[in-house]
Scaffold this motif. Structure first.
Motif, PDB file in Angstrom:
ATOM      1  N   UNK A  69      77.558-125.044  28.635  1.00 31.03           N
ATOM      2  CA  UNK A  69      78.339-126.247  28.330  1.00 31.03           C
ATOM      3  C   UNK A  69      78.686-127.019  29.593  1.00 31.03           C
ATOM      4  N   UNK A  70      79.274-126.298  30.570  1.00 30.96           N
ATOM      5  CA  UNK A  70      79.686-127.002  31.785  1.00 30.96           C
ATOM      6  C   UNK A  70      78.505-127.391  32.640  1.00 30.96           C
ATOM      7  N   UNK A  71      77.445-126.583  32.578  1.00 29.33           N
ATOM      8  CA  UNK A  71      76.277-126.850  33.414  1.00 29.33           C
ATOM      9  C   UNK A  71      75.508-128.056  32.934  1.00 29.33           C
ATOM     10  N   UNK A  72      75.343-128.142  31.605  1.00 26.67           N
ATOM     11  CA  UNK A  72      74.524-129.239  31.101  1.00 26.67           C
ATOM     12  C   UNK A  72      75.178-130.587  31.361  1.00 26.67           C
ATOM     13  N   UNK A  73      76.511-130.596  31.433  1.00 32.81           N
ATOM     14  CA  UNK A  73      77.213-131.842  31.730  1.00 32.81           C
ATOM     15  C   UNK A  73      76.843-132.359  33.112  1.00 32.81           C
ATOM     16  N   UNK A  74      76.447-131.447  33.997  1.00 35.62           N
ATOM     17  CA  UNK A  74      76.163-131.851  35.376  1.00 35.62           C
ATOM     18  C   UNK A  74      74.705-132.231  35.571  1.00 35.62           C
ATOM     19  N   UNK A  75      73.871-131.853  34.607  1.00 35.06           N
ATOM     20  CA  UNK A  75      72.437-132.022  34.830  1.00 35.06           C
ATOM     21  C   UNK A  75      71.946-133.356  34.289  1.00 35.06           C
ATOM     22  N   UNK A  81      87.380-127.724  47.012  1.00 32.53           N
ATOM     23  CA  UNK A  81      88.420-128.271  46.135  1.00 32.53           C
ATOM     24  C   UNK A  81      87.996-129.540  45.394  1.00 32.53           C
ATOM     25  N   UNK A  82      86.744-129.980  45.560  1.00 36.18           N
ATOM     26  CA  UNK A  82      86.351-131.270  44.991  1.00 36.18           C
ATOM     27  C   UNK A  82      85.765-131.109  43.590  1.00 36.18           C
ATOM     28  N   UNK A  83      86.246-131.923  42.662  1.00 30.52           N
ATOM     29  CA  UNK A  83      85.807-131.822  41.270  1.00 30.52           C
ATOM     30  C   UNK A  83      84.311-132.038  41.102  1.00 30.52           C
ATOM     31  N   UNK A  84      83.788-133.093  41.777  1.00 34.16           N
ATOM     32  CA  UNK A  84      82.378-133.404  41.550  1.00 34.16           C
ATOM     33  C   UNK A  84      81.475-132.323  42.136  1.00 34.16           C
ATOM     34  N   UNK A  85      81.908-131.700  43.236  1.00 35.50           N
ATOM     35  CA  UNK A  85      81.127-130.579  43.781  1.00 35.50           C
ATOM     36  C   UNK A  85      81.161-129.391  42.824  1.00 35.50           C
ATOM     37  N   UNK A  86      82.342-129.153  42.252  1.00 37.74           N
ATOM     38  CA  UNK A  86      82.443-128.034  41.315  1.00 37.74           C
ATOM     39  C   UNK A  86      81.559-128.267  40.091  1.00 37.74           C
ATOM     40  N   UNK A  87      81.515-129.518  39.628  1.00 39.22           N
ATOM     41  CA  UNK A  87      80.636-129.835  38.495  1.00 39.22           C
ATOM     42  C   UNK A  87      79.188-129.527  38.852  1.00 39.22           C
ATOM     43  N   UNK A  88      78.796-129.951  40.075  1.00 38.92           N
ATOM     44  CA  UNK A  88      77.410-129.687  40.489  1.00 38.92           C
ATOM     45  C   UNK A  88      77.160-128.188  40.609  1.00 38.92           C
ATOM     46  N   UNK A  89      78.198-127.441  41.017  1.00 38.37           N
ATOM     47  CA  UNK A  89      78.047-125.987  41.100  1.00 38.37           C
ATOM     48  C   UNK A  89      77.729-125.401  39.734  1.00 38.37           C
ATOM     49  N   UNK A  90      78.404-125.908  38.687  1.00 36.14           N
ATOM     50  CA  UNK A  90      78.091-125.429  37.336  1.00 36.14           C
ATOM     51  C   UNK A  90      76.658-125.776  36.965  1.00 36.14           C
ATOM     52  N   UNK A  91      76.218-126.963  37.371  1.00 33.14           N
ATOM     53  CA  UNK A  91      74.834-127.345  37.113  1.00 33.14           C
ATOM     54  C   UNK A  91      73.866-126.375  37.772  1.00 33.14           C
ATOM     55  N   UNK A  92      74.155-126.024  39.035  1.00 32.07           N
ATOM     56  CA  UNK A  92      73.299-125.072  39.749  1.00 32.07           C
ATOM     57  C   UNK A  92      73.331-123.717  39.057  1.00 32.07           C
ATOM     58  N   UNK A  98      73.845-123.106  35.956  1.00 27.78           N
ATOM     59  CA  UNK A  98      73.070-123.219  34.710  1.00 27.78           C
ATOM     60  C   UNK A  98      71.572-123.091  34.989  1.00 27.78           C
ATOM     61  N   UNK A  99      71.133-123.822  36.018  1.00 27.35           N
ATOM     62  CA  UNK A  99      69.711-123.818  36.352  1.00 27.35           C
ATOM     63  C   UNK A  99      69.230-122.418  36.736  1.00 27.35           C
ATOM     64  N   UNK A 100      69.998-121.758  37.614  1.00 27.50           N
ATOM     65  CA  UNK A 100      69.596-120.418  38.061  1.00 27.50           C
ATOM     66  C   UNK A 100      69.602-119.438  36.899  1.00 27.50           C
ATOM     67  N   UNK A 101      70.694-119.474  36.106  1.00 22.62           N
ATOM     68  CA  UNK A 101      70.797-118.521  35.004  1.00 22.62           C
ATOM     69  C   UNK A 101      69.648-118.701  34.021  1.00 22.62           C
TER      70      UNK A 101
END
Lengths: 322, 278
Positions: B38-44, B244-255, B257-260
């Motif tokens: 859920x969180x990962x796809x939002x970033x991709x 601490x940055x929101x947009x970086x954290x979002x991208x982290x979820x995207x990453x 998601x991709x790896x998993x």
């Protein structure tokens, strides 16, 4: 592609070159054995490299490195005690949670589940084991830690607050959360190895017990567990070896504080998380050397635990029970 | 009769507990995967795959260099560890099956399989990064290769052992030397199994972070070669998630998601192939 079908002449040619082929085989054997020994050399090389780099720290701090709780990069005073305690404590917590759960899962998969459920459940557990540990860590930080600080830790403090383990501010990250995330991570490892151990129990032993009127639990308790106990112990130690050396799942949620506390809510540090956080920041030789010595200590601890695991797993495979 | 009822009751309780443990395992899997998806796809989005990373606060940008870096290092690690591991596994299966040395090598490679990966990172830092004077993609690849090596060699050994002995005897009886039998007969017979072993090893290192922290490090730029600090998904995920940055954290979820997804898909495909064969 070619060489699949050989003409008779070619075969004869090969017979004539029998002596040549003996040389070929000797060379082939020598090449393969040198690669096989290469694995051993790699292992020895790792220990020597870590040992050599640890020497300044070993000379400076001696044996007290292991028992000193100092960690002061400014004064170049280092000790491993807090990191060792943190590693062992988080692992112990993880084992306490993971062992009963994974035995339950393994039993379910090997014996209790209806036939149609075994394959999907088994695959699901194996997929849990395949998820990269950093994903567990990240999930622990963003999802589990808030739940811990909002619900679990206040509840524990209310009901068990008289124990020193459940006191202090509920921050979400800390030893307890690290133990939980670790437990989640090693559960599938232990469960799938234990399931394989249970599956090796001879069918006729189980059938004989069922035939005498044993309940499923009695067959498990009196036949399967005694028969597979070495294998189960091996699986548990395998999981423990993983937990001891796990870096990413722990670093996110352990809190990274050089601090000893009776409270499981308090942040701490493990050897692996210290290395992950500080290795690239080490600005003096003795700092780096101390970090490498920490790594050496971790390598030796896991070596012992995993060695025991291998011996038990192997014995469990050979003789079964007893 | 009381005794019988007690036994049945205990039985039911234990069965219930065991089923509950299994269900809990399944719930956790769904929970973790659900969150990541859920969180990962939002970033991709398209940019995620084509753009370079941006400073925090900038919603645009992607992790293109990280994706390429991870792929490159995993590929290089595979190229290094597969020949090495296959050769070592060949000796363990064909020549050292019952020998003492074989037992010792088997014991140490099984330990190496589960050894803490961060220590491998420290080792590669000491023998490669420091002498060379800088972090590099090669060092990261070597660290990953060391982690793959024992997995490849042990699965190769197991798969070669499954090849029936009669096949070797038949080939030997034709007068061909062993070193020709191996590639032309035995490796062919075991090829599918060896491939799955390699795939599982790749899936395992693709998600590794700890050994890359002090070997490949990280970089916000496109790589010009493997001989420089190299961007990779996992270390970036670590840095971004801890920021601490929101947009970086979002991208982290995207990453994440991709790896998993990559790791799980590889694992599932491999298992399907294995199941089909057995």
């Amino acid at each position: 592609m070619h060489g699949q079908r050989r003409s008779p002449q070619e075969s004869v040619y090969h017979m004539n070159t029998a002596t040549q082929s003996r040389w070929g085989d000797a060379i082939f054997r020598a090449i393969t054995i040198s690669f096989a020994i290469g694995i051993l050399l790699l292992f020895v090389g790792i220990i020597i490299a870590l040992w050599h780099e640890s020497l300044p720290s070993i000379h400076k701090f001696g044996f007290s490195f292991l028992t000193s709780s100092a960690w002061n990069p400014v004064k170049d005073d280092f000790g491993a005690w807090i990191a060792i305690v943190g590693t062992l404590l988080s692992t112990c917590l993880a084992m306490l949670i993971a062992i009963p759960l994974s035995l339950g899962v393994a039993l379910f998969l090997a014996e209790l589940a209806p036939e149609w459920m075994k394959a999907p459940f088994g695959t699901a557990i194996e997929l849990l084991a395949a998820i990269p540990s950093i994903v567990y860590g990240m999930w622990g930080l963003f999802v589990l830690a808030p739940i811990m600080s909002d619900y679990v830790q206040p509840w524990l403090a209310d009901h068990f607050g008289f124990l020193p383990f459940f006191t202090g501010p509920a921050m979400g990250i800390g030893m307890l959360t690290a133990g939980l995330v670790l437990a989640l991570m090693i559960l599938p490892f232990i469960a799938s190895v234990t399931r394989d151990v249970f599956l090796m129990v001879p069918q006729n032993l189980k059938e004989a017990a069922y035939g005498m009127g044993c309940t499923t639990w009695e067959v498990v308790r009196d036949i399967m567990i005694p028969y597979g106990k070495k294998g189960i112990a091996g699986a548990v130690f395998l999981g423990m070896g993983r937990a001891l050396g796990e870096t990413m799942a722990v670093t996110f949620v352990i809190g990274n504080a050089y601090h000893l506390s009776w409270s499981l809510f308090a942040p701490g540090n493990s050897i692996a998380s210290t290395l992950a956080n500080e290795f690239t920041e080490a600005d003096s030789d003795i700092y780096l050397s101390s970090l490498v010595e920490l790594g050496l200590v971790l390598f030796l601890i896991t070596f012992i635990v995993l060695g025991i695991a291998q011996l038990w797993l192997k014995r469990g495979q050979q003789g079964g029970g007893r | 009769m009381m005794r019988m009822q007690r036994r049945m009751m205990i039985n039911r309780i234990v069965l219930g507990l065991s089923g509950a443990a299994a269900t809990l395992g399944l719930i956790m899997l769904t929970w973790i995967l659900g969150d990541v998806a859920l969180r990962g796809m939002a970033a991709i989005n398209w940019d995620f795959f084509t753009e370079l990373p941006t400073p925090p606060g900038n919603e645009d940008g992607g992790l293109a260099n990280n994706i390429v870096g991870t792929l490159l290092m995993t590929l290089a690690a595979t190229c290094m560890s597969v020949p090495f591991g296959v050769m070592a596994g060949t000796w363990l299966s064909e020549f050292g099956r019952d020998s003492k040395l074989g037992g010792i090598i088997r014991f140490f490679s099984d330990i190496l399989v589960s050894a803490p990966s961060i220590v491998i990172g420290v080792f590669v830092y000491l023998v490669m990064v420091r002498p060379m004077g800088h972090f590099s993609g090669w060092a990261g690849a070597v660290a990953l290769a060391i982690i793959m090596l024992p997995v490849v060699s042990r699965t190769t050994e197991e798969m070669l052992k499954l090849v029936p002995h009669e096949l070797r005897e038949a080939a030997l009886a034709l007068g061909s030397p062993y070193w020709k039998i191996m590639p032309q007969v035995i490796y062919r017979a075991a090829a599918a199994g060896m491939m799955t072993g390699i795939m599982l090893a790749v899936a395992r290192v693709a998600g590794e972070t700890a050994p890359l922290l002090f070997t490949a490090m990280n970089s916000p730029y496109w790589m010009e070669g493997m001989n420089e600090p190299m961007a990779n998904l996992t270390v970036t995920l670590f840095n971004y998630a801890m920021s601490p940055y929101d947009d970086w954290q979002t991208k982290a979820w995207g990453a994440a998601f991709l790896i998993t997804m990559a790791v799980l898909l590889t694992t599932i495909i491999t298992r399907l192939i294995l199941r089909k064969r057995s």
